[in-house]
Enzyme design. Structure first.
Site, short mmCIF file in Angstrom:
data_model
loop_
_atom_site.label_atom_id
_atom_site.label_comp_id
_atom_site.label_asym_id
_atom_site.label_seq_id
_atom_site.Cartn_x
_atom_site.Cartn_y
_atom_site.Cartn_z
N GLY A 100 -38.30 3.90 -1.11
CA GLY A 100 -39.16 3.19 -0.17
C GLY A 100 -40.44 2.78 -0.88
O GLY A 100 -41.55 3.05 -0.40
N ASP A 179 -41.61 6.03 6.84
CA ASP A 179 -41.67 5.61 8.24
C ASP A 179 -41.65 6.86 9.11
O ASP A 179 -40.72 7.67 9.03
CB ASP A 179 -40.47 4.72 8.55
CG ASP A 179 -40.57 4.03 9.90
OD1 ASP A 179 -41.26 4.57 10.78
OD2 ASP A 179 -39.96 2.97 10.07
#
Length: 281
Positions: A100, A179
């Site tokens: 990510g 997230d």
């Protein structure tokens, strides 16, 4: 009457005009922005190798491609791709994964810090991945001989991590500002979970380290809880953590980290060492 160009039109115009600009010019982030979240359970039409042996890294790390004209290569050591051609081998394996990676701040910052280690940023969003790839190309052009050890590819690590990395291949994995997925029904989409931690244990070698950082205390506690509960990991002590150069870099080089700094927010850091596998009886 023709209205103003939308974001996609502006992005296309910018990319079409890039051919006239020097290779050393860094890409402009505003033309690559995309929604902050992507559903990891959706079909993103990704391409991925059937196994790590089928992955051709040569276009990502061209400076590290093994010269087969001088090396004796055993045929069975060359994986075969679907087209029938041989996968080009690298002199060494990728060892560091920035999962990510976002706009690549940490990935490119780690490259000069570990010049002899291959570092890979993994990002699921198309435009963001393209930005990081363009950024690395520009940095290589600006600094000949540097940043050759950094690369980025588009991937969904929640689904395909073992397709890219073999057992015990990685020495470091970074999970930076993941997230948070605040709603309880969304917790299954968090990048740290009982199942995913077993995959990290598979690809990270004993003695390797998982690095985590977030500005959400609940997510920090979640990651600590799940890694502590896994028999393959043990939390690294604070003294050792603060002495790690990668931690210092991780705190200041990610885009999210810089945003938290500007907003005077907190950053929660935790490292987890990969333990030796127990002996089989």
């Amino acid at each position: 009457m023709v209205g103003p160009a939308n974001k996609r039109q502006k992005r296309d115009e910018y990319k079409n005009a890039k051919g006239d600009k020097p290779a050393t010019e860094l890409p402009k982030k505003k033309f690559y922005r995309q929604r902050a979240h992507a559903n990891p359970f959706s079909d993103h039409q990704l391409t991925y190798p059937a196994s790590p042996a089928h992955m051709d890294w040569s276009s990502y790390y061209p400076a590290f491609v093994l010269d087969t004209s001088t090396e004796q290569i055993v045929p069975e050591n060359l994986a075969r791709v679907g087209t029938g051609g041989a996968v080009k081998k690298l002199k060494q394996d990728v060892e560091v994964a920035d999962i990510g990676c976002g706009f690549g701040g940490l990935t490119v910052a780690l490259a000069p810090l570990m010049p002899n280690t291959l570092i890979l940023g993994l990002e699921i969003r198309t435009q963001v991945t393209e930005y990081v790839q363009e950024r690395i190309r520009a940095l290589r052009a600006q600094h000949p001989g540097q940043y050759e050890n950094a690369a980025c590819l588009r991937a969904n690590t929640m689904k395909f991590l073992p397709n890219f990395f073999k057992k015990h291949q990685l020495s470091k994995v970074f999970l930076c500002f993941p997230d948070p997925h605040f709603k309880a029904r969304k917790h299954k989409a968090r990048i740290v979970s009982t199942t995913l931690n077993s995959e990290y244990a598979y690809v990270v070698r004993p003695g390797g380290i998982i690095y985590t950082i977030t500005d959400v205390e609940d997510v920090h506690n979640w990651m600590v809880q799940h890694f502590n509960a896994h028999p393959s990991f043990e939390r690294v002590g604070e003294e050792e953590q603060e002495a790690d150069e990668c931690v210092k870099t991780m705190r200041v080089e990610t885009e999210e980290g810089k945003k938290v700094e500007r907003n005077k927010g907190q950053k929660f850091v935790a490292l987890f060492g990969r333990l030796e596998d127990p002996a089989w009886e």
